[in-house]
Design a protein around this motif. Structure first.
Motif, PDB file in Angstrom:
ATOM      1  N   VAL A  90      56.122  43.063  38.262  1.00 52.63           N
ATOM      2  CA  VAL A  90      56.361  41.252  38.542  1.00 52.63           C
ATOM      3  C   VAL A  90      55.056  41.249  39.395  1.00 52.63           C
ATOM      4  CG1 VAL A  90      56.736  39.277  39.623  1.00 52.63           C
ATOM      5  CG2 VAL A  90      58.309  40.214  37.742  1.00 52.63           C
ATOM      6  N   ARG A  91      55.321  42.266  39.919  1.00 46.81           N
ATOM      7  CA  ARG A  91      53.642  42.863  41.208  1.00 46.81           C
ATOM      8  C   ARG A  91      53.351  43.182  41.145  1.00 46.81           C
ATOM      9  NH1 ARG A  91      56.778  46.481  43.341  1.00 46.81           N
ATOM     10  NH2 ARG A  91      58.244  45.327  44.712  1.00 46.81           N
ATOM     11  N   ARG A  92      52.660  44.476  39.961  1.00 44.23           N
ATOM     12  CA  ARG A  92      51.517  44.701  39.389  1.00 44.23           C
ATOM     13  C   ARG A  92      50.628  43.688  38.699  1.00 44.23           C
ATOM     14  NH1 ARG A  92      52.129  49.110  34.653  1.00 44.23           N
ATOM     15  NH2 ARG A  92      52.950  47.631  33.398  1.00 44.23           N
ATOM     16  N   ILE A  93      51.736  42.431  37.925  1.00 43.20           N
ATOM     17  CA  ILE A  93      50.528  41.605  37.363  1.00 43.20           C
ATOM     18  C   ILE A  93      50.034  40.876  38.216  1.00 43.20           C
ATOM     19  CG2 ILE A  93      52.863  39.738  36.449  1.00 43.20           C
ATOM     20  CD1 ILE A  93      49.674  40.902  34.151  1.00 43.20           C
ATOM     21  N   ALA A  94      50.794  40.075  39.411  1.00 40.50           N
ATOM     22  CA  ALA A  94      50.835  38.985  41.071  1.00 40.50           C
ATOM     23  C   ALA A  94      49.414  39.417  41.637  1.00 40.50           C
ATOM     24  CB  ALA A  94      51.703  39.393  41.030  1.00 40.50           C
ATOM     25  N   HIS A  95      49.171  40.879  41.371  1.00 37.22           N
ATOM     26  CA  HIS A  95      47.974  41.693  42.125  1.00 37.22           C
ATOM     27  C   HIS A  95      47.073  41.017  41.393  1.00 37.22           C
ATOM     28  CE1 HIS A  95      49.689  43.309  45.668  1.00 37.22           C
ATOM     29  NE2 HIS A  95      49.960  43.554  44.831  1.00 37.22           N
ATOM     30  N   VAL A  96      47.122  41.845  39.971  1.00 35.98           N
ATOM     31  CA  VAL A  96      46.323  41.483  38.603  1.00 35.98           C
ATOM     32  C   VAL A  96      45.275  39.343  39.015  1.00 35.98           C
ATOM     33  CG1 VAL A  96      45.294  41.401  36.443  1.00 35.98           C
ATOM     34  CG2 VAL A  96      46.466  42.396  37.326  1.00 35.98           C
ATOM     35  N   GLY A  97      46.619  38.690  39.288  1.00 33.11           N
ATOM     36  CA  GLY A  97      46.392  37.544  39.225  1.00 33.11           C
ATOM     37  C   GLY A  97      45.657  36.413  40.128  1.00 33.11           C
ATOM     38  N   PHE A  98      46.609  37.517  41.513  1.00 33.31           N
ATOM     39  CA  PHE A  98      45.754  37.214  42.717  1.00 33.31           C
ATOM     40  C   PHE A  98      44.147  37.537  43.330  1.00 33.31           C
ATOM     41  CE2 PHE A  98      50.011  36.450  43.906  1.00 33.31           C
ATOM     42  CZ  PHE A  98      50.031  35.289  45.483  1.00 33.31           C
ATOM     43  N   ARG A  99      43.612  38.889  42.236  1.00 30.47           N
ATOM     44  CA  ARG A  99      42.068  39.165  42.447  1.00 30.47           C
ATOM     45  C   ARG A  99      41.810  38.416  41.964  1.00 30.47           C
ATOM     46  NH1 ARG A  99      44.891  44.244  42.131  1.00 30.47           N
ATOM     47  NH2 ARG A  99      44.883  44.490  40.190  1.00 30.47           N
ATOM     48  N   ALA A 100      42.159  37.848  40.270  1.00 33.33           N
ATOM     49  CA  ALA A 100      41.227  37.163  39.596  1.00 33.33           C
ATOM     50  C   ALA A 100      41.149  36.000  40.345  1.00 33.33           C
ATOM     51  CB  ALA A 100      42.361  36.580  38.332  1.00 33.33           C
ATOM     52  N   ALA A 101      42.270  35.639  41.101  1.00 32.14           N
ATOM     53  CA  ALA A 101      41.283  33.703  41.688  1.00 32.14           C
ATOM     54  C   ALA A 101      41.048  34.684  42.911  1.00 32.14           C
ATOM     55  CB  ALA A 101      43.477  33.476  42.194  1.00 32.14           C
ATOM     56  N   GLN A 102      41.045  35.219  43.311  1.00 29.09           N
ATOM     57  CA  GLN A 102      39.820  35.675  44.481  1.00 29.09           C
ATOM     58  C   GLN A 102      38.694  35.239  43.875  1.00 29.09           C
ATOM     59  OE1 GLN A 102      41.338  39.107  46.040  1.00 29.09           O
ATOM     60  NE2 GLN A 102      41.547  38.544  48.620  1.00 29.09           N
ATOM     61  N   GLY A 103      38.554  35.559  42.721  1.00 27.62           N
ATOM     62  CA  GLY A 103      36.887  35.432  42.030  1.00 27.62           C
ATOM     63  C   GLY A 103      36.791  34.780  41.583  1.00 27.62           C
ATOM     64  N   ARG A 104      37.227  33.610  41.921  1.00 25.75           N
ATOM     65  CA  ARG A 104      37.018  32.507  41.157  1.00 25.75           C
ATOM     66  C   ARG A 104      36.801  31.118  42.536  1.00 25.75           C
ATOM     67  NH1 ARG A 104      37.522  31.593  35.879  1.00 25.75           N
ATOM     68  NH2 ARG A 104      38.597  29.204  35.489  1.00 25.75           N
ATOM     69  N   SER A 105      37.935  30.215  42.312  1.00 28.43           N
ATOM     70  CA  SER A 105      37.872  28.986  43.176  1.00 28.43           C
ATOM     71  C   SER A 105      39.365  29.293  44.733  1.00 28.43           C
ATOM     72  CB  SER A 105      37.970  27.855  42.251  1.00 28.43           C
ATOM     73  OG  SER A 105      38.880  27.112  42.010  1.00 28.43           O
ATOM     74  N   GLY A 106      39.958  30.172  43.979  1.00 26.64           N
ATOM     75  CA  GLY A 106      41.318  30.992  45.032  1.00 26.64           C
ATOM     76  C   GLY A 106      42.501  30.200  45.270  1.00 26.64           C
ATOM     77  N   LYS A 107      42.683  29.251  44.217  1.00 25.64           N
ATOM     78  CA  LYS A 107      43.979  28.996  43.085  1.00 25.64           C
ATOM     79  C   LYS A 107      45.244  29.721  42.368  1.00 25.64           C
ATOM     80  CE  LYS A 107      44.020  24.443  42.717  1.00 25.64           C
ATOM     81  NZ  LYS A 107      43.155  23.359  42.294  1.00 25.64           N
ATOM     82  N   LEU A 108      45.985  30.024  42.470  1.00 23.00           N
ATOM     83  CA  LEU A 108      47.048  30.760  41.356  1.00 23.00           C
ATOM     84  C   LEU A 108      47.859  29.465  41.555  1.00 23.00           C
ATOM     85  CD1 LEU A 108      47.044  33.470  39.776  1.00 23.00           C
ATOM     86  CD2 LEU A 108      48.595  34.251  41.549  1.00 23.00           C
ATOM     87  N   CYS A 109      48.302  29.274  40.326  1.00 27.13           N
ATOM     88  CA  CYS A 109      49.486  28.742  39.336  1.00 27.13           C
ATOM     89  C   CYS A 109      50.584  29.479  39.204  1.00 27.13           C
ATOM     90  CB  CYS A 109      49.107  28.057  38.829  1.00 27.13           C
ATOM     91  SG  CYS A 109      50.869  26.910  38.515  1.00 27.13           S
ATOM     92  N   SER A 110      51.404  30.236  39.958  1.00 27.59           N
ATOM     93  CA  SER A 110      52.456  31.174  39.209  1.00 27.59           C
ATOM     94  C   SER A 110      53.908  30.373  38.177  1.00 27.59           C
ATOM     95  CB  SER A 110      53.539  31.907  39.889  1.00 27.59           C
ATOM     96  OG  SER A 110      54.671  32.680  39.358  1.00 27.59           O
ATOM     97  N   VAL A 111      53.246  30.472  37.023  1.00 23.63           N
ATOM     98  CA  VAL A 111      54.435  29.891  35.601  1.00 23.63           C
ATOM     99  C   VAL A 111      55.549  30.198  35.134  1.00 23.63           C
ATOM    100  CG1 VAL A 111      54.916  28.995  33.490  1.00 23.63           C
ATOM    101  CG2 VAL A 111      52.708  28.293  35.063  1.00 23.63           C
TER     102      VAL A 111
END
Length: 347
Positions: free
Chosen positions: A163-184
């Motif tokens: 989970v930690r590995r994929i979460a980092h990918v999600g957070f980094r992607a959010a940093q490159g967009r509008s800074g919002k991450l929703c975990s489902v």
């Protein structure tokens, strides 16, 4: 820059052919494209959907441009030899654990969505799906009960490290967009999801610039139809991501426009359209290659670090659409080669 091109089955060779034309039109120096069989085509030629030579090529490449796998002639093969095992094998052998699936409505195509145009027009999101865990890769089996009936079972599990590995990918992607991450997740009933949520919250401490929210998967499915514009980046597990990403693609209106990337922990990635092999139109020159062309743009961005060239391709596709270049999936009459040529002209 070594790219393995794996056209595969059905319309795969047609759409990858146009994506290759677009890549070559960029005039990039040191671009080396090598083709190999995969899927049903590989089984028929080599006796296996993922031959050793194809896997070796993939390992030696900087990125993989993938067409599609799936062949009705292979439906009765044992599961290990079916075309679809090629993509699963590549994910496993190359450590491709993070799937990026963007969904965005191009201007002027709002009416093709099943949603109201004003709702569809707000869609611009990215789903980050974990690929190597969950029920797809857990222990599974079928047993016969004492009364003679069968019972099937599949184990859903995630470790904190996964989970930690994929979460980092999600957070980094959010940093490159509008800074919002929703975990489902489904933490209200699943222990696996509780571990997922706790771990994502812990990782959030490393990304104070990203706004984290949580949503149960059933509500997320409803919100994707009700108000998809609220989402920016969504991170979720394999099973939930499989379902939600397909739902998001249909909210956009045509799967012929949607690209995807499957990434490793390094820069190696596999890039493919989401539409499948479409054997009913294979060889007829009718397939829309735009999703594969956009996958090539993702390849340039994520594996080769060529942001400017990726943006050029995306702009050329958008311009072609605005100029009325559309395949049958969008109510038009432009064929595969004509669409590819239109994109090349607009580069």
């Amino acid at each position: 820059m070594k790219i393995a091109v794996l056209p595969g089955d059905g319309i795969g060779p047609e759409v990858t052919g146009e994506a290759v034309r677009v890549l070559e039109a960029l005039g990039l120096p040191d671009l080396e494209l090598t083709f190999a069989d995969v899927g049903g085509a590989a089984y028929k030629a080599h006796g296996h959907p993922l031959p050793a030579a194809t896997l070796d090529l993939a390992r030696a490449s900087d990125a993989i441009l993938f067409g599609a796998v799936g062949d009705p002639d292979c439906d009765n093969l044992e599961r290990a030899l079916r075309p679809e095992q090629a993509i699963l094998g590549l994910r496993k052998e190359l450590g491709l654990f993070a799937n990026l699936r963007p969904a965005k409505v191009f201007a002027g195509l709002e009416d093709f969505s099943a949603l109201r145009p004003e709702v569809a027009g707000a869609i611009d999101l990215l789903i980050v799906r974990e690929l190597n865990g969950d029920v797809y890769f857990g222990d599974k089996g079928i047993e016969t009960l004492p009364d003679g009936t069968r019972r099937g079972w599949d184990m859903m599990s995630y470790s904190e490290a996964e989970v930690r590995r994929i979460a980092h990918v999600g957070f980094r992607a959010a940093q490159g967009r509008s800074g919002k991450l929703c975990s489902v997740d489904k933490a209200n009933v699943l222990e696996t999801s509780q571990v997922w949520r706790d771990t994502v919250i812990a990782v959030a401490a490393d990304y104070p610039d990203v706004e984290l929210s949580h949503m149960y998967v059933d509500n997320a499915a409803m919100q994707l139809v009700r108000s998809p514009g609220q989402f920016d980046v969504v991170v979720t597990g394999n099973l939930f991501g499989d379902i939600l990403s397909d739902q998001a693609s249909m909210c956009v209106g045509s799967i012929g426009l949607l690209a995807s990337a499957s990434l490793s922990e390094g820069t190696l990635g596999l890039y493919e359209p989401i539409h499948g092999s479409a054997p009913d139109i294979a060889g007829k020159g009718l397939a829309n290659p735009m999703a594969t062309v956009l996958s090539a743009a993702m390849l340039l961005r994520h594996s080769l670090g060529l942001e400017d060239q990726a943006a050029r391709i995306e702009a050329a596709v958008a311009r072609a659409l605005s100029d009325g270049i559309r395949g049958a999936d969008l109510g038009g009459n432009h064929g595969t080669v004509a669409i590819g040529s239109a994109i090349v002209e607009r580069l």
